[in-house]
Scaffold this motif. Structure first.
Motif, PDB file in Angstrom:
ATOM      1  N   TYR A  51      32.752  48.988  35.463  1.00 36.66           N
ATOM      2  CA  TYR A  51      33.633  48.116  34.690  1.00 36.66           C
ATOM      3  C   TYR A  51      34.430  48.973  33.719  1.00 36.66           C
ATOM      4  O   TYR A  51      33.882  49.870  33.084  1.00 36.66           O
ATOM      5  CB  TYR A  51      32.828  47.047  33.947  1.00 36.66           C
ATOM      6  CG  TYR A  51      32.083  46.137  34.891  1.00 36.66           C
ATOM      7  CD1 TYR A  51      32.736  45.074  35.498  1.00 36.66           C
ATOM      8  CD2 TYR A  51      30.752  46.361  35.190  1.00 36.66           C
ATOM      9  CE1 TYR A  51      32.072  44.250  36.390  1.00 36.66           C
ATOM     10  CE2 TYR A  51      30.077  45.539  36.082  1.00 36.66           C
ATOM     11  CZ  TYR A  51      30.737  44.491  36.679  1.00 36.66           C
ATOM     12  OH  TYR A  51      30.080  43.679  37.562  1.00 36.66           O
ATOM     13  N   ARG A  56      41.739  47.332  35.599  1.00 40.21           N
ATOM     14  CA  ARG A  56      40.852  46.931  36.692  1.00 40.21           C
ATOM     15  C   ARG A  56      40.312  48.196  37.365  1.00 40.21           C
ATOM     16  O   ARG A  56      41.040  49.141  37.617  1.00 40.21           O
ATOM     17  CB  ARG A  56      41.596  46.105  37.742  1.00 40.21           C
ATOM     18  CG  ARG A  56      41.830  44.690  37.337  1.00 40.21           C
ATOM     19  CD  ARG A  56      42.595  43.912  38.399  1.00 40.21           C
ATOM     20  NE  ARG A  56      43.872  44.569  38.669  1.00 40.21           N
ATOM     21  CZ  ARG A  56      44.354  44.828  39.880  1.00 40.21           C
ATOM     22  NH1 ARG A  56      43.694  44.460  40.937  1.00 40.21           N
ATOM     23  NH2 ARG A  56      45.510  45.408  40.038  1.00 40.21           N
ATOM     24  N   TYR A  58      38.726  49.991  40.702  1.00 41.25           N
ATOM     25  CA  TYR A  58      38.754  49.788  42.150  1.00 41.25           C
ATOM     26  C   TYR A  58      38.228  51.025  42.853  1.00 41.25           C
ATOM     27  O   TYR A  58      38.291  52.140  42.341  1.00 41.25           O
ATOM     28  CB  TYR A  58      40.147  49.427  42.645  1.00 41.25           C
ATOM     29  CG  TYR A  58      41.234  50.375  42.194  1.00 41.25           C
ATOM     30  CD1 TYR A  58      41.601  51.467  42.969  1.00 41.25           C
ATOM     31  CD2 TYR A  58      41.898  50.168  40.989  1.00 41.25           C
ATOM     32  CE1 TYR A  58      42.590  52.338  42.540  1.00 41.25           C
ATOM     33  CE2 TYR A  58      42.889  51.026  40.568  1.00 41.25           C
ATOM     34  CZ  TYR A  58      43.228  52.118  41.355  1.00 41.25           C
ATOM     35  OH  TYR A  58      44.194  52.980  40.940  1.00 41.25           O
ATOM     36  N   LEU A  72      36.677  45.827  43.902  1.00 41.18           N
ATOM     37  CA  LEU A  72      37.325  45.765  42.594  1.00 41.18           C
ATOM     38  C   LEU A  72      36.426  45.067  41.590  1.00 41.18           C
ATOM     39  O   LEU A  72      35.682  44.153  41.961  1.00 41.18           O
ATOM     40  CB  LEU A  72      38.633  44.969  42.662  1.00 41.18           C
ATOM     41  CG  LEU A  72      39.867  45.674  43.204  1.00 41.18           C
ATOM     42  CD1 LEU A  72      39.827  45.779  44.710  1.00 41.18           C
ATOM     43  CD2 LEU A  72      41.107  44.939  42.783  1.00 41.18           C
ATOM     44  N   TRP A  74      36.576  43.188  37.604  1.00 42.81           N
ATOM     45  CA  TRP A  74      37.494  42.527  36.671  1.00 42.81           C
ATOM     46  C   TRP A  74      36.698  42.114  35.446  1.00 42.81           C
ATOM     47  O   TRP A  74      35.799  41.275  35.555  1.00 42.81           O
ATOM     48  CB  TRP A  74      38.069  41.269  37.296  1.00 42.81           C
ATOM     49  CG  TRP A  74      38.557  41.365  38.711  1.00 42.81           C
ATOM     50  CD1 TRP A  74      37.806  41.541  39.839  1.00 42.81           C
ATOM     51  CD2 TRP A  74      39.908  41.266  39.141  1.00 42.81           C
ATOM     52  NE1 TRP A  74      38.624  41.544  40.949  1.00 42.81           N
ATOM     53  CE2 TRP A  74      39.919  41.379  40.546  1.00 42.81           C
ATOM     54  CE3 TRP A  74      41.115  41.065  38.473  1.00 42.81           C
ATOM     55  CZ2 TRP A  74      41.074  41.315  41.299  1.00 42.81           C
ATOM     56  CZ3 TRP A  74      42.274  41.004  39.225  1.00 42.81           C
ATOM     57  CH2 TRP A  74      42.254  41.130  40.618  1.00 42.81           C
ATOM     58  N   GLN A  78      41.334  40.459  32.578  1.00 43.69           N
ATOM     59  CA  GLN A  78      42.096  41.366  33.446  1.00 43.69           C
ATOM     60  C   GLN A  78      42.711  40.611  34.613  1.00 43.69           C
ATOM     61  O   GLN A  78      42.144  39.648  35.121  1.00 43.69           O
ATOM     62  CB  GLN A  78      41.201  42.486  33.983  1.00 43.69           C
ATOM     63  CG  GLN A  78      40.861  43.505  32.935  1.00 43.69           C
ATOM     64  CD  GLN A  78      39.993  44.626  33.459  1.00 43.69           C
ATOM     65  OE1 GLN A  78      39.278  44.485  34.452  1.00 43.69           O
ATOM     66  NE2 GLN A  78      40.026  45.759  32.766  1.00 43.69           N
ATOM     67  N   SER A  80      45.877  41.016  38.064  1.00 42.93           N
ATOM     68  CA  SER A  80      46.585  41.896  38.993  1.00 42.93           C
ATOM     69  C   SER A  80      48.079  41.971  38.731  1.00 42.93           C
ATOM     70  O   SER A  80      48.745  42.866  39.228  1.00 42.93           O
ATOM     71  CB  SER A  80      46.372  41.393  40.425  1.00 42.93           C
ATOM     72  OG  SER A  80      46.967  40.110  40.588  1.00 42.93           O
ATOM     73  N   ASN A 128      40.943  37.216  35.964  1.00 42.92           N
ATOM     74  CA  ASN A 128      39.613  36.792  35.542  1.00 42.92           C
ATOM     75  C   ASN A 128      39.780  35.996  34.255  1.00 42.92           C
ATOM     76  O   ASN A 128      39.863  36.551  33.169  1.00 42.92           O
ATOM     77  CB  ASN A 128      38.688  37.995  35.319  1.00 42.92           C
ATOM     78  CG  ASN A 128      37.291  37.562  34.920  1.00 42.92           C
ATOM     79  OD1 ASN A 128      37.041  36.387  34.675  1.00 42.92           O
ATOM     80  ND2 ASN A 128      36.371  38.506  34.858  1.00 42.92           N
TER      81      ASN A 128
END
Length: 169
Positions: A51, A56, A58, A72, A74, A78, A80, A128
């Motif tokens: 985390y 984010r 990934y 991924l 989140w 957070q 995209s 999120n």
């Protein structure tokens, strides 16, 4: 009376006569099944999750001929940003927590186990909005080479809105 196997022999003993084994799933359902099977193997992906409070996190989990799989994480807030996946189709699977997908037909809450399948050019934003971290799995076919960003959608009043956790443009 002789059977075909007695006359011709075992066809499995002649590999060049067998149909080729596919290099990867050939259908959307096959890719969704691949995502479900990876998701079910928690022992393989859970130790990899990290985390990051600033962005984010990934990790490319797997690649195969014509596809790739990303893991991924989140943290709350957070997102995209509004984007599509270029020429790639995809399957998004929520592994832990809860994510909100904002798309043309409105927001949709995705809880653990939920899957979203999308075609090339599908524009969405994933955020999120919950109070706990989330983890998701993304399968792209072909592999993701382009992720064009799009401006935030305007509301009826003409004002530009941005979901929580996404910096305003």
């Amino acid at each position: 009376m002789n059977s075909d196997v007695q006359i011709a022999g075992d066809p499995l003993a002649i590999p060049h006569l067998l149909p080729p084994v596919p290099a990867h799933p050939a259908t959307v359902a096959g890719f969704a099944g691949l995502a479900r099977s990876i998701a079910a193997d928690r022992a393989a992906w859970a130790p990899l999750v990290r985390y990051d409070a600033t962005t984010r996190w990934y990790h490319r989990l797997r690649t195969g001929p014509g596809y790739e799989v990303w893991l991924l994480s989140w943290v709350p807030g957070q997102g995209s940003g509004r984007h599509d996946h270029g020429a790639s189709s995809g399957v998004l699977t929520v592994l832990e927590g809860e994510l909100t997908e904002h798309a043309e037909n409105g927001p949709r809450t995705l809880t653990a186990g939920a899957q979203r399948v999308f075609a090339p050019g599908y524009v969405h934003e994933v955020v999120n909005d919950a109070l706990t971290p989330a983890v998701s799995l993304h399968v792209y076919f072909p592999g993701l080479t382009n992720m064009p960003m799009h401006p935030s959608q305007a509301t009826d009043s003409g004002a530009v809105t941005t979901p929580p956790g996404i910096p305003a443009p």
